[in-house]
Design a protein around this motif. Structure first.
Motif, short mmCIF file in Angstrom:
data_model
loop_
_atom_site.label_atom_id
_atom_site.label_comp_id
_atom_site.label_asym_id
_atom_site.label_seq_id
_atom_site.Cartn_x
_atom_site.Cartn_y
_atom_site.Cartn_z
N GLY A 21 39.23 14.26 -20.15
CA GLY A 21 38.01 14.80 -19.97
C GLY A 21 38.05 15.41 -18.69
N ALA A 22 38.38 14.59 -17.60
CA ALA A 22 38.72 15.23 -16.33
C ALA A 22 39.47 16.58 -16.16
N TRP A 35 45.65 19.07 -6.95
CA TRP A 35 45.18 17.55 -7.05
C TRP A 35 44.34 17.19 -8.39
N ARG A 36 44.42 18.14 -9.24
CA ARG A 36 43.54 18.01 -10.44
C ARG A 36 44.20 16.86 -11.52
N PRO A 37 45.54 16.53 -11.48
CA PRO A 37 46.08 15.58 -12.20
C PRO A 37 46.02 14.21 -11.62
N ALA A 38 45.99 14.13 -10.31
CA ALA A 38 45.84 12.96 -9.51
C ALA A 38 44.49 12.47 -9.54
N LEU A 39 43.55 13.36 -9.46
CA LEU A 39 41.88 12.87 -9.85
C LEU A 39 41.67 12.55 -11.08
N ALA A 40 42.34 13.34 -12.09
CA ALA A 40 42.17 12.83 -13.49
C ALA A 40 42.60 11.58 -13.84
N VAL A 41 43.89 11.02 -13.19
CA VAL A 41 44.48 9.80 -13.46
C VAL A 41 43.59 8.70 -12.80
N ALA A 42 43.04 9.06 -11.39
CA ALA A 42 41.91 8.08 -10.76
C ALA A 42 40.51 7.94 -11.91
N ALA A 43 40.17 8.92 -12.26
CA ALA A 43 39.17 8.81 -13.30
C ALA A 43 39.50 8.02 -14.60
#
Length: 128
Positions: free
Chosen positions: A88-89, A98-106
């Motif tokens: 979803g993220a 930074w999108r993959p790192a933020l999606a992993v955090a979510a």
């Protein structure tokens, strides 16, 4: 629960492994296969940390390989929640570095509670 903070710290370390490995292989393997590899590395890292800290009093004294297998299987429900949030993220965040790192955090935050219960009830049961 006395295990929550150490488990969360292990989760942060797992996130760093997950996001770090994904950032290294994202261009080569893409968002799905890269995440399969990064998640596998993170599960191994969190198992090592959790068995030595959060659940040190309940970790198996023998059969570490079997315990790792149980841990990997027990993390699957949390992984499903994690991957739904990750997908979803990835779908809604702008396509920036930074999108993959933020999606992993979510995903990591979404699966945290499920993984804590699974580790406590299914994996680190003490020697029986």
């Amino acid at each position: 629960m006395k295990r929550t903070l150490p488990f969360a710290i292990a989760g942060v370390a797992g996130y760093l492994v997950d996001a770090g490995v994904l950032s290294l292989v994202f261009g080569l393997l893409g968002p799905v296969w890269g995440r399969v590899l990064s998640w596998s590395c993170a599960v191994t890292a969190t198992w090592l940390i959790n068995r030595n800290f959060a659940f040190s009093d309940r970790a198996a004294r023998q059969g570490k390989r079997r315990e790792l297998g149980r841990y990997g299987l027990a993390m699957i429900p949390g992984a499903m929640v994690n991957w739904l949030a990750y997908g979803g993220a990835m779908a809604v965040l702008p396509a920036l570095d930074w999108r993959p790192a933020l999606a992993v955090a979510a995903g990591s935050l979404a699966g945290l509670g499920v993984n804590l219960v699974a580790a406590h009830k299914l994996v680190f049961r003490g020697d029986r």
